[in-house]
Design a protein around this motif. Structure first.
Motif, PDB file in Angstrom:
ATOM      1  N   TYR A   1       0.235  18.278  10.961  1.00  0.00           N
ATOM      2  CA  TYR A   1       0.274  18.414  12.285  1.00  0.00           C
ATOM      3  C   TYR A   1       1.585  19.217  12.932  1.00  0.00           C
ATOM      4  CZ  TYR A   1      -3.619  15.637  13.071  1.00  0.00           C
ATOM      5  OH  TYR A   1      -4.825  15.104  13.429  1.00  0.00           O
TER       6      TYR A   1
ATOM      7  N   SER B   1      -0.299  14.008   4.441  1.00  0.00           N
ATOM      8  CA  SER B   1      -1.343  14.322   5.092  1.00  0.00           C
ATOM      9  C   SER B   1      -1.048  14.720   6.464  1.00  0.00           C
ATOM     10  CB  SER B   1      -2.548  13.655   4.836  1.00  0.00           C
ATOM     11  OG  SER B   1      -2.537  12.277   5.641  1.00  0.00           O
ATOM     12  N   LEU B   2      -0.145  14.178   7.006  1.00  0.00           N
ATOM     13  CA  LEU B   2       0.097  14.209   8.523  1.00  0.00           C
ATOM     14  C   LEU B   2       1.127  15.231   8.774  1.00  0.00           C
ATOM     15  CD1 LEU B   2       0.716  10.559   9.981  1.00  0.00           C
ATOM     16  CD2 LEU B   2      -1.216  12.122  10.170  1.00  0.00           C
TER      17      LEU B   2
ATOM     18  N   ILE C   1       0.534  22.919  12.766  1.00  0.00           N
ATOM     19  CA  ILE C   1      -0.309  23.377  13.824  1.00  0.00           C
ATOM     20  C   ILE C   1       0.045  23.353  15.294  1.00  0.00           C
ATOM     21  CG2 ILE C   1      -2.539  22.722  14.848  1.00  0.00           C
ATOM     22  CD1 ILE C   1      -3.576  21.413  12.433  1.00  0.00           C
TER      23      ILE C   1
ATOM     24  N   PHE D   1      -2.543   6.128  16.068  1.00  0.00           N
ATOM     25  CA  PHE D   1      -1.217   5.721  15.219  1.00  0.00           C
ATOM     26  C   PHE D   1      -0.714   4.456  15.868  1.00  0.00           C
ATOM     27  CE2 PHE D   1       0.924   9.622  13.577  1.00  0.00           C
ATOM     28  CZ  PHE D   1       1.342   8.853  12.364  1.00  0.00           C
TER      29      PHE D   1
ATOM     30  N   MET E   1      -3.534   1.900   6.778  1.00  0.00           N
ATOM     31  CA  MET E   1      -3.171   3.336   6.171  1.00  0.00           C
ATOM     32  C   MET E   1      -4.515   4.232   6.243  1.00  0.00           C
ATOM     33  SD  MET E   1      -0.194   3.475   5.533  1.00  0.00           S
ATOM     34  CE  MET E   1       0.924   2.166   6.216  1.00  0.00           C
ATOM     35  N   ILE E   2      -5.637   3.482   5.787  1.00  0.00           N
ATOM     36  CA  ILE E   2      -6.747   4.166   5.866  1.00  0.00           C
ATOM     37  C   ILE E   2      -7.137   4.990   7.390  1.00  0.00           C
ATOM     38  CG2 ILE E   2      -9.245   3.988   5.603  1.00  0.00           C
ATOM     39  CD1 ILE E   2      -7.929   3.983   3.131  1.00  0.00           C
TER      40      ILE E   2
ATOM     41  N   VAL F   1       1.060  -1.299   0.078  1.00  0.00           N
ATOM     42  CA  VAL F   1       0.034   0.188   0.060  1.00  0.00           C
ATOM     43  C   VAL F   1       0.730   1.218  -0.109  1.00  0.00           C
ATOM     44  CG1 VAL F   1      -1.880  -1.155   1.168  1.00  0.00           C
ATOM     45  CG2 VAL F   1      -0.087  -0.069   2.457  1.00  0.00           C
TER      46      VAL F   1
ATOM     47  N   GLU G   1      -2.599  -4.190   6.135  1.00  0.00           N
ATOM     48  CA  GLU G   1      -2.192  -2.839   5.928  1.00  0.00           C
ATOM     49  C   GLU G   1      -3.083  -1.737   5.332  1.00  0.00           C
ATOM     50  OE1 GLU G   1      -0.941  -5.570   4.433  1.00  0.00           O
ATOM     51  OE2 GLU G   1      -0.894  -5.166   2.380  1.00  0.00           O
ATOM     52  N   PHE G   2      -3.840  -2.259   4.567  1.00  0.00           N
ATOM     53  CA  PHE G   2      -4.773  -1.465   4.124  1.00  0.00           C
ATOM     54  C   PHE G   2      -5.631  -0.483   4.894  1.00  0.00           C
ATOM     55  CE2 PHE G   2      -8.984  -0.191   2.057  1.00  0.00           C
ATOM     56  CZ  PHE G   2      -8.433   0.575   1.064  1.00  0.00           C
TER      57      PHE G   2
ATOM     58  N   TYR H   1      -8.747   9.049   9.976  1.00  0.00           N
ATOM     59  CA  TYR H   1      -8.857   9.585  11.184  1.00  0.00           C
ATOM     60  C   TYR H   1      -7.612  10.626  11.711  1.00  0.00           C
ATOM     61  CZ  TYR H   1     -12.706   6.642  12.046  1.00  0.00           C
ATOM     62  OH  TYR H   1     -13.851   6.143  11.943  1.00  0.00           O
ATOM     63  N   VAL H   2      -6.476  10.235  11.378  1.00  0.00           N
ATOM     64  CA  VAL H   2      -5.257  11.191  11.903  1.00  0.00           C
ATOM     65  C   VAL H   2      -5.317  12.354  11.022  1.00  0.00           C
ATOM     66  CG1 VAL H   2      -3.013  11.160  12.342  1.00  0.00           C
ATOM     67  CG2 VAL H   2      -4.242   9.234  12.887  1.00  0.00           C
ATOM     68  N   GLY H   3      -5.444  11.970   9.773  1.00  0.00           N
ATOM     69  CA  GLY H   3      -5.047  13.176   8.828  1.00  0.00           C
ATOM     70  C   GLY H   3      -6.425  14.047   8.433  1.00  0.00           C
TER      71      GLY H   3
ATOM     72  N   PHE I   1      -3.849  15.203  20.970  1.00  0.00           N
ATOM     73  CA  PHE I   1      -2.795  14.726  20.643  1.00  0.00           C
ATOM     74  C   PHE I   1      -2.519  13.263  21.210  1.00  0.00           C
ATOM     75  CE2 PHE I   1      -1.182  19.339  20.004  1.00  0.00           C
ATOM     76  CZ  PHE I   1      -1.048  19.194  18.748  1.00  0.00           C
TER      77      PHE I   1
ATOM     78  N   LEU J   1      -0.703   4.808  -0.414  1.00  0.00           N
ATOM     79  CA  LEU J   1      -1.411   5.064   0.594  1.00  0.00           C
ATOM     80  C   LEU J   1      -0.637   5.699   1.605  1.00  0.00           C
ATOM     81  CD1 LEU J   1      -4.313   2.628   0.870  1.00  0.00           C
ATOM     82  CD2 LEU J   1      -4.570   4.708   0.092  1.00  0.00           C
TER      83      LEU J   1
ATOM     84  N   ALA K   1      -9.363  14.045  13.214  1.00  0.00           N
ATOM     85  CA  ALA K   1      -8.408  14.733  14.168  1.00  0.00           C
ATOM     86  C   ALA K   1      -8.054  16.155  13.910  1.00  0.00           C
ATOM     87  CB  ALA K   1      -7.219  13.800  14.574  1.00  0.00           C
ATOM     88  N   VAL K   2      -7.763  16.583  12.802  1.00  0.00           N
ATOM     89  CA  VAL K   2      -7.554  17.755  12.578  1.00  0.00           C
ATOM     90  C   VAL K   2      -8.659  18.849  12.832  1.00  0.00           C
ATOM     91  CG1 VAL K   2      -6.994  19.518  10.456  1.00  0.00           C
ATOM     92  CG2 VAL K   2      -5.694  17.256  10.447  1.00  0.00           C
TER      93      VAL K   2
ATOM     94  N   ALA L   1      -0.667   9.270   3.481  1.00  0.00           N
ATOM     95  CA  ALA L   1      -0.834   9.528   5.137  1.00  0.00           C
ATOM     96  C   ALA L   1       0.205  10.301   5.541  1.00  0.00           C
ATOM     97  CB  ALA L   1      -0.867   8.118   5.521  1.00  0.00           C
TER      98      ALA L   1
ATOM     99  N   ILE M   1      -4.398  11.460  18.903  1.00  0.00           N
ATOM    100  CA  ILE M   1      -3.717  11.157  17.837  1.00  0.00           C
ATOM    101  C   ILE M   1      -2.763   9.680  17.602  1.00  0.00           C
ATOM    102  CG2 ILE M   1      -2.169  11.888  16.043  1.00  0.00           C
ATOM    103  CD1 ILE M   1      -3.743  14.659  16.328  1.00  0.00           C
TER     104      ILE M   1
ATOM    105  N   VAL N   1      -5.075   5.833   9.372  1.00  0.00           N
ATOM    106  CA  VAL N   1      -3.844   7.059   9.358  1.00  0.00           C
ATOM    107  C   VAL N   1      -4.629   8.156   8.699  1.00  0.00           C
ATOM    108  CG1 VAL N   1      -1.826   8.104   8.971  1.00  0.00           C
ATOM    109  CG2 VAL N   1      -1.997   5.852  10.186  1.00  0.00           C
ATOM    110  N   ILE N   2      -5.049   7.953   7.480  1.00  0.00           N
ATOM    111  CA  ILE N   2      -5.361   8.986   6.561  1.00  0.00           C
ATOM    112  C   ILE N   2      -6.732   9.633   6.885  1.00  0.00           C
ATOM    113  CG2 ILE N   2      -6.443   9.294   3.975  1.00  0.00           C
ATOM    114  CD1 ILE N   2      -4.431   7.280   3.058  1.00  0.00           C
TER     115      ILE N   2
END
Lengths: 350, 202
Positions: free
Chosen positions: A136, A132-133, A139, B40, B56-57, A122, B52-53, B62-64, B33, A125, B67-68, A129, B36, B59-60
């Motif tokens: 942080y 997109s982090l 911020i 992770f 990554m999803i 992946v 792994e999918f 919820y975190v990316g 924080f 992806l 959470a912002v 990820a 987050i 992280v993208i």
């Protein structure tokens, strides 16, 4: 691999040998990357100077080649100043987060066939990820500084990066629809052709051609490069989110910015310009190792980044938002549908 | 194997510790924080499971993204949690009731849980032989559960339009830039040449 076998012959079991081997590889890779970034930084300043008919840095070393190293030592030996009302833990963490995430993304970039730290399924992806982090770091820095300008800048940055991530995400979806894989090496291999004109297989010369400009501009916005550097905006926000930072911590932000710019350049190379593949399938071109082609393509994109910085004036904030949400988002969304239809009708992959 | 065990305990320990800190931290921004950090480590556990999918999803999305937004709201609203907590006592009955109903529902659905035949084949290993994790999820999601998938998409669409309708306000008197209008302007409409006689003015 050789290192792995040698470590195993010393009596370590496979797991630990693998661990040490990977750690050594990552360390080596990061050192190479850091040294290259030093020269990339100089190139950026030189190109910028050339456009404005200046000489640029030319004092330290021949042609100013060691300018960045001089800057490095300058930053390292300066005093670290922490504002008294700052939130100290987060203030310290912010530059580390920025720099670490920028480096982490490089783990999945394939430089040449098999030259990749982590060839994961992946990969794309993971890269998405990590990028997109990146928000942080900004911020955290803006909030922890406990000061007006950094906070305003952090809010701008977050809004800007979240907006442009959407179109980057859709562009990535079109590419992976076309390649049929999330693995970056597989995406490069999907662009390989047997014809002499090898470049005709690259994604930029396929139905995906409008996606490269969109990705390029979104990458500028995502990395806060001019003309989208509203986050720094010297004239309004002093210097943005890192006003309160000095010395090594400032350097980490600076470094992280350039590392992620190069990451975006290499991502564009992998997604659209066929990564390590040569432009023509005839003798002198195929004899050049893949890594050289990869570096040439990265440097081409970096040159474009530098030229944009030198030539285009800064966008206004509402124009930036309009471009992201009203132009790029609908276009890339439409192109996901077009590409999906095209793949279904004409382009069967295994 | 030892490495994986170490990684598992490290991820789980940090996950639990940060989850506890989310509810116990004094400063709400610190809570976010820690949240987050918890996401992770959950992603790390997914990677260890071979999913792994999903990692990554997680992280993208919820975190990316999520959470912002949390962070935005918490930073700008300046919530005083001590004040909020002081009034919590009077809601304890209602809150507890809702909690019990949710718990019963979870237990109920866990008892009724049935796997689709396609999923049972895949369940032995998150990555069935021959296909990747992503492909396995895609095959189940877009075949057996296509209607549920579409319904979920529609619910999100309605929520999105609802949010836009609720917050969209056209204030009169605000001058906005209309790019189309600007580009459509021609010199003959925008300018008039006036022949001014000397000593008289326009």
């Amino acid at each position: 691999m050789a290192l792995l076998n040698w470590l195993q012959s010393l009596g370590l079991d496979y797991g630990w040998a693998w661990f040490i081997g990977q750690a050594a590889m990552i360390l080596f890779f990061d050192v190479v990357l850091l040294v290259s970034i030093a020269f990339i930084l100089l190139a950026d300043r030189k190109i910028w100077a050339a456009v404005q008919l200046r000489r640029g840095p030319n004092v330290v070393g021949p042609l100013g080649l060691f300018q960045t190293f001089a800057d490095l030592f300058k930053f390292m030996f300066k005093e670290v100043i922490i504002p008294s009302s700052a939130n100290k833990v987060i203030f310290f963490l912010a530059p580390l987060v920025t720099a670490t995430l920028a480096f982490a993304g490089w783990a999945v970039i394939p430089m040449a066939p098999g030259w990749v730290v982590a060839d994961i399924n992946v990969g794309i992806l993971y890269l998405f990820a990590m990028s997109s982090l990146g928000v942080y770091g900004i911020i955290m820095a803006g909030w922890a500084s406990n000061s007006k300008y950094p906070f305003l800048s952090a809010l701008r940055a977050a809004a800007q990066m979240v907006s442009y991530e959407v179109s980057i995400g859709f562009v990535i979806i079109t590419v992976l629809l076309f390649a049929g894989s999330l693995n970056l090496s597989a995406i490069v291999r999907a662009q390989e052709t047997t014809s002499i004109f090898a470049f005709s297989g690259w994604n930029v010369f396929s139905i995906l051609f409008p996606m490269l400009p969109i990705f390029f501009v979104s990458a500028l916005a995502e990395t806060n490069r001019p003309p989208f550097d509203l986050v720094e905006a010297e004239s309004e926000l002093v210097a943005g989110f890192f006003v309160e930072y000095s010395a090594t911590q400032f350097m980490l932000f600076f470094l992280g910015e350039y590392v992620s710019i190069m990451l975006m350049c290499s991502l564009m190379t992998v997604l659209f310009l066929g990564g390590w593949l040569p432009p023509l399938n005839i003798a002198p071109f195929t004899m050049v190792p893949g890594i050289v082609w990869f570096l040439i393509k990265i440097l081409f994109f970096f040159f474009m980044f530098a030229m944009v910085k030198a030539m285009v004036p800064r966008y206004r904030y509402d124009q930036l938002m309009r471009l992201g949400w009203k132009v790029f988002l609908p276009t890339s969304l439409l192109w996901v549908v077009v590409t999906a239809g095209y793949v279904l009708l004409f382009h069967h992959h295994a | 194997m030892l490495l994986q065990t170490i990684a598992f305990y490290a991820f789980s320990a940090i996950l639990l510790a940060s989850a506890f800190m989310v509810i116990s931290a004094r400063n709400p921004v610190h809570s976010v924080f820690f949240l987050i950090l918890a996401f992770f480590n959950a992603a790390g556990l997914f990677v260890l499971l071979g999913a792994e999918f999903l990692a990554m999803i997680l992280v993208i999305v919820y975190v990316g993204a999520v959470a912002v937004l949390f962070l935005f709201v918490v930073m700008m609203l300046d919530v005083d949690f001590a004040e909020l907590k002081s009034g919590a006592q009077q809601y304890i009955l209602v809150g507890g009731g809702v909690g019990i109903v949710l718990l019963l529902e979870l237990i109920g659905s866990a008892m009724m849980w049935k796997f689709s035949p396609a999923a049972t084949v895949a369940a032995a290993h998150p990555t069935p032989t021959g296909i990747s994790n992503t492909e396995a999820i895609g095959r189940i999601l877009y075949t057996d559960y296509i209607y549920y998938f579409q319904i979920a998409g529609l619910v999100l669409l309605v929520a999105m339009i609802g949010a836009i309708v609720l917050t969209l306000r056209h204030r009169p008197g605000v001058r906005r830039q209309d790019i189309g209008k600007q580009n459509a302007r021609v010199a003959s409409e925008a300018m008039a040449l006036v022949d001014v006689k000397p000593g008289q003015g326009a």
